[in-house]
Every structure is written in structure tokens, then in C-alpha cells.
Design an enzyme around this catalytic site. Sequence first.
Site, PDB file in Angstrom:
ATOM      1  N   GLU A 281       0.212 -30.522  -8.365  1.00 18.00           N
ATOM      2  CA  GLU A 281      -0.390 -29.825  -7.197  1.00 18.00           C
ATOM      3  C   GLU A 281       0.446 -28.922  -6.535  1.00 18.00           C
ATOM      4  OE1 GLU A 281       0.152 -33.063  -7.287  1.00 18.00           O
ATOM      5  OE2 GLU A 281       0.479 -33.958  -5.204  1.00 18.00           O
ATOM      6  N   GLU A 306      -6.016 -31.395  -9.014  1.00 15.80           N
ATOM      7  CA  GLU A 306      -5.139 -30.523  -8.343  1.00 15.80           C
ATOM      8  C   GLU A 306      -5.537 -29.608  -7.180  1.00 15.80           C
ATOM      9  OE1 GLU A 306      -2.778 -32.078  -9.153  1.00 15.80           O
ATOM     10  OE2 GLU A 306      -3.342 -32.793 -10.892  1.00 15.80           O
ATOM     11  N   TYR A 393      -4.403 -44.410  -7.107  1.00 16.51           N
ATOM     12  CA  TYR A 393      -5.748 -43.422  -7.282  1.00 16.51           C
ATOM     13  C   TYR A 393      -6.996 -44.109  -7.044  1.00 16.51           C
ATOM     14  CZ  TYR A 393      -2.423 -40.195  -9.575  1.00 16.51           C
ATOM     15  OH  TYR A 393      -1.247 -39.310  -9.962  1.00 16.51           O
TER      16      TYR A 393
HETATM   17  N1  BES Z   1       0.738 -35.421  -8.138  1.00 16.41           N
HETATM   18  C1  BES Z   1       0.251 -36.097  -9.287  1.00 16.41           C
HETATM   19  C2  BES Z   1       1.395 -36.035 -10.394  1.00 16.41           C
HETATM   20  C3  BES Z   1       2.452 -36.877  -9.959  1.00 16.41           C
HETATM   21  C4  BES Z   1       2.333 -38.235  -9.505  1.00 16.41           C
HETATM   22  C5  BES Z   1       3.486 -36.316 -10.335  1.00 16.41           C
HETATM   23  C6  BES Z   1       3.317 -38.911  -9.099  1.00 16.41           C
HETATM   24  C7  BES Z   1       4.785 -37.001 -10.087  1.00 16.41           C
HETATM   25  C8  BES Z   1       4.696 -38.261  -9.488  1.00 16.41           C
HETATM   26  C9  BES Z   1      -0.979 -35.149  -9.758  1.00 16.41           C
HETATM   27  O1  BES Z   1      -1.807 -34.577  -8.646  1.00 16.41           O
HETATM   28  C10 BES Z   1      -1.854 -35.996 -10.828  1.00 16.41           C
HETATM   29  O2  BES Z   1      -2.276 -37.044 -10.282  1.00 16.41           O
HETATM   30  N2  BES Z   1      -1.997 -35.802 -11.888  1.00 16.41           N
HETATM   31  C11 BES Z   1      -2.661 -36.247 -12.849  1.00 16.41           C
HETATM   32  C12 BES Z   1      -3.999 -35.662 -13.046  1.00 16.41           C
HETATM   33  C13 BES Z   1      -5.510 -36.506 -13.104  1.00 16.41           C
HETATM   34  C14 BES Z   1      -5.471 -37.529 -12.121  1.00 16.41           C
HETATM   35  C15 BES Z   1      -6.638 -35.731 -12.986  1.00 16.41           C
HETATM   36  C16 BES Z   1      -2.301 -36.423 -14.236  1.00 16.41           C
HETATM   37  O3  BES Z   1      -1.086 -35.919 -14.327  1.00 16.41           O
HETATM   38  O4  BES Z   1      -2.653 -37.335 -15.132  1.00 16.41           O
HETATM   39 ZN    ZN Z   2      -2.808 -36.333  -7.837  1.00 19.03          ZN
END
Ligand code: BES
Ligand code: ZN
Length: 613
Positions: A281, A306, A393
Site C-alpha cells: 500500500e 491496498e 488480517y
Molecule cells: N501491507 C501488506 C503487505 C505486507 C505485509 C508487506 C507485511 C510486508 C509485511 C499488504 O497490504 C497486503 O496485505 N497484501 C496482501 C494482499 C491481500 C490481503 C489482498 C498480499 O500481499 O497478499
Molecule cells: Zn494489507
Amino acid sequence: MAPFDPHSFADASQPFATHVSLTLYLDFATSTILGSALLTLPSPHTGSLTLDTRSLSNLSPLDPLSLSPLPFSFSPSNPDPVLGQSLTVSLSSHSSLLLTFSTTPASSALQWLSPAQTSSRSHPFVFTQCQSIHARSIFPCQDTPAARICFSAKLNLPRPLSAVMAAAHLARRDPAPGEAGPACPDALWCAQDRVVEEFAMNQPIPPYLFAFAAGDIGFGDVGPRTRVYAEGGTAVLDAAAREFAGTEEMIRVGEALFGPYEWERFDLLVLPPSFPYGGMENPRMVFLTPTVIKGDASGAQVVAHELAHSWTGNLITNKTNEDFWLNEGFTTYAERRIVEMVQGEERAALNTGIGWRGLNEEMERFKDNMEFTKLKPKLAGIDPDDVYSQVPYEKGFQFLWRMERQIGRPAFDEFLKKYISTFKFQSIDTETFLEFLRANVPGIENQIDLKLWVEGTGIPPDAMEPVSTIYTKIVSLAKDFNAGRMPREDEVADWHGQEWELYLENLPKAVEASQVAALDARYRLAESRDWEVKVAFLQLAISSGCKEYFGEVEKTLKQVGRMKYLRPLYTALVQGTGRDEEKMLAKRIFAEAHDGYHPIAQGVVESILAKHS
Ligand code: BES
Ligand code: ZN
């Protein structure tokens, strides 16, 4: 010393930098950056200032006016593998501080791709991924999400390339002599084939949201405030523009639900396949894996997620990684509200169902380590990348959904809006949220066991599996598979990727190899264009001992670096059937694919293999 974040050496008794001005000379030949960072403090400070660093070299702190060196020390003398080293500089009445440094090929936030590793095959590419604690491997900083900083940056790169940043673009121009100061000699900075791109981020953001990329990057507009960027000269750009055509509608829905979109632009950058996440994001410019482009607009879910971070995460930020659920739980809730508005209740319920399955699986994964099933776990000494899971999550989502059920949607929507407007541009902890909740929803602690939700392990009894016709049907079809019944063509006729994903994830971990082959013969899942489906199927195939799919597994592991796919496939190989053959295969594939993976993904796969060696 008063450290307050288990993942940072930053000291709460010292001032926090409010602005960082960077000059970054990108050297593709050596995969390093020659850089300087001018840190501005809120007021003149005398005494120590402690910064986080990891995998940086040639670090030298200077007085910004005289350029004379300032006294400093590193601790511990052997860098901590997770935290790195603290750099403590002695200041005397300084309101700013200049640091020169270079990154090293070990800087984990950066992935450098050779031309051969890109889709265009003609130009090199580099991109950053700073969450959770990788910003310190690009420049010295107070690398805690409790800090909020504005940025300006001058990126110096080869003229055929262009740069993008999670910031406003100010200029593309010729390099000017002297502007890199002591960080980079003019002979390099001003060489003929170089160009400078200038950016500014004038809203204070936590360091993990610092982000840029450089390469042969093209773009196309898809909405009034949305442009899609991707490697130029490839089909990705057109496909992405089609996939993300509905973005403006989602931004409007987000604004209706959560208040004004505060970041002006909402651009999307589609990265090469080694991008380790589905999406990140980064403010004003979300980073995305190309695997979300499936040609059926289903990538919208990741974009919704995001986008939702624009309110929950980027406006209100978790104070430390122990409060990570404040970012991801709220965002998962917000994502599903957006999806519900644009794609309908059934689609949202399907997502909730996939999440519910995922949450239950994490309970199994952490059964000997229940700490990580807590909403607010203790993470001292733990690398956040090692314990990344669905718990923040999905347990976070469940907690908020429980509150919504308790007070009703209209009241909960009001509460959310007030929460966001009260804490925007602040980094807060779980306790601050709970206090706000109790103050604004009087009596809530008598209706919901807040302590159990936040401090307890496992899934609280008042969490809930979603109810929806499609969801229930799919789960029951998955149960039938056990009894030897495969879904009929007419039953799956209108299934998309997510229906298949839910179906496969609800099957037992391992089944009869012949059943797996029969399912694939009928529905061609191993060849699905939808990566979620393909990976869920291959995972089942490995655990069920179907060797005929090993070729496809190897191909998949060499094509993408998204950790959501690497983790289950490597894990299934090393622990699935417990056979040596699979373990050897995992090791060989990793050795061959290693250089194509992002450093963060390399680390995660290494630790999976190490646990089962
Ligand atoms: N912020 C996260 C990605 C992240 C988390 C990077 C922890 C580094 C450390 C991002 O918003 C995310 O959750 N991405 C998910 C998308 C999904 C939940 C729709 C992913 O990458 O799978
Ligand atoms: Zn996220």
C-alpha cells in the site's frame, strides 16, 4: 535508553526526525546506491540521536553546514541479523544531520533485476519493499512505524530509465553539479548518460511506506486520479489497464464509507513477477504483483485491499508491529466493505469464507506457538517476516465484524469514520484503539470480551463463519469429495477463481493421488490462469504424493516470487509426505530459483527449508 519498539533501536526520549531529504545515485553495475540523507529534527538537539541501519556501508554522519564529521558509535558490534545495528550520533544544538552511506547487495529492501530478469529483457530494473523493517537497509532512519516523516528525494539514474516513487513527481532534468554533496562525486552524478528525477512526499508517513522503482517504465491513465505503471513495451500494461478500469469507482466507495481520500493520486505500479507480495500500500502509488492480472477483473480485490490502507494503515498507522492487526485487520474489514459495494454480498462472503479457512489453518500452523495466534503478540526477538500470517488480517477482521454485529452497521460505520478522523496521520497502539472504543461505544466491554479477543490465543467462540448460499454450497461440495464425489460440470459452470480456491482449500490436506488426478483431468486446475487456483491445486497434489505434478510445481516456483505461493509450495514439499525425494527437489529448485527471488522471499524460503532439514 528507552526503546519502545522491539524492532527498532529508536529511542523515545530522543526527538524524531520530521523530514528526510535523500540523494540516491543508482548504480546498476554494482547493485548499490550511493546516498545521502539530510534528517531534520523538530528543534535543535544536544545529545545522542539513535538510528537504525542494516547492510549499509561507508556510513558517515556529518554536520550539514561545515560537513565536518560528527562523533558516532555502532552497537552491537556484530550486527543483529534481524535488527541490524544502531548508529548513535552525538549532536550539539543540531536541528539537522547529514549522513552519507552506500547500500550493499545485501540491502534487503532492494531487488536489482538484470535485463534478462525483466519481461522486456532490455533494461535493468530496481524496486523497494520496506515493510516491515527493511527501510533501514536503504538509508539510516528511525525505522519504527511510530515515526512519521515527510520526504524529498533526488534519484540519479541512467537516462534510458525512468523512476517512480510513492510521492509527488516534481521534475525530470539534467543532474546539477554539487547537488549530491559529499555523497557522490560530480564525475558520477553529472555524467552524460545520467538523469535526475525529483520527488516529494509532503504528508508525514511511517518509514515502511518509503518506496520507489526505476526501470523502463511505461504508463496509461485509467481514471481521473489513477495511472497504471508497468514495465514498458510489454503486454502487461494493456492488460493491467483493462483489469483496473474500475478503480475510480472503488475510490468513491471508499470515500463514502471512510471519509475523504487524502492522498491526491491513487496510481498503481505493476512490478516484475518477483515482487514478493500481492500488493503493497505505498501511498499515492500501490505496488502490485503481475499475478493479480487474470483478465477477469478479479485483481480488484487486491486493489480494494491496498486502497483501503489509504485510510487504515497509511492515515492511521500501527505504532509497532505488535499492533499490526490495526493495519491489516481494519484493512481486511474495509476491503470487504468495498468489495461488497462494487461486487455484491455473495462475492464479499466468499472472500470472508476464504479468510475463515485461512485463519483456521493458521491455528494448526501455530499450534506449538500459540503466542502468534494472539491479536497482539509479543514479538521481541522475532523477525516479523518469519511470523507473517493471516492472524492479524482475519482475526482482526473477525473482531471488527463482531463489533459491527453488536452495535449494528449504521452505528459501526459512524464509529469507523470518527476513528479515522480522530487519529489520522497518527501512529497508535491497540490500547489507544480500545480506549477510543470504550469511550465511543459505552458498555461494549460488557457485551464483547475485549480482553479475550486481544490477549487470548486461538479463535474466540463468538467469531463467525460467513453465511451465504454459494459459500455453503462450496463447502458442502468439498465435504462430498471426501466421500468420493467430484462436483458435476453443471455445479461448477459459473465458478470463477475464488470459488475454486475456496473449494480446494476446504478439501482435506491430502487425498488419494488417483482422486487428485481425476479432478485435474476433468477441470484442468494445474493449468489454471488463476494463480490462487493453480497453487491451491499443486499444494494438494504435492501433499497427496502426485509426482506427475512436480514439473508444474518447479515451473511455478521459477516463474513467480510472490511469497503467498512460495510458502505453501515449499512447505508442502518439505513436510507434506515427509519423503526425502520431495525435500531434495525443494532444495534443488530453490538453489536454481534463488537469484530470481527478492531478498525477503529468499530469507523466508531459507527458513522453511531450515526448519525441515
Ligand atoms: N501491507 C501488506 C503487505 C505486507 C505485509 C508487506 C507485511 C510486508 C509485511 C499488504 O497490504 C497486503 O496485505 N497484501 C496482501 C494482499 C491481500 C490481503 C489482498 C498480499 O500481499 O497478499
Ligand atoms: Zn494489507
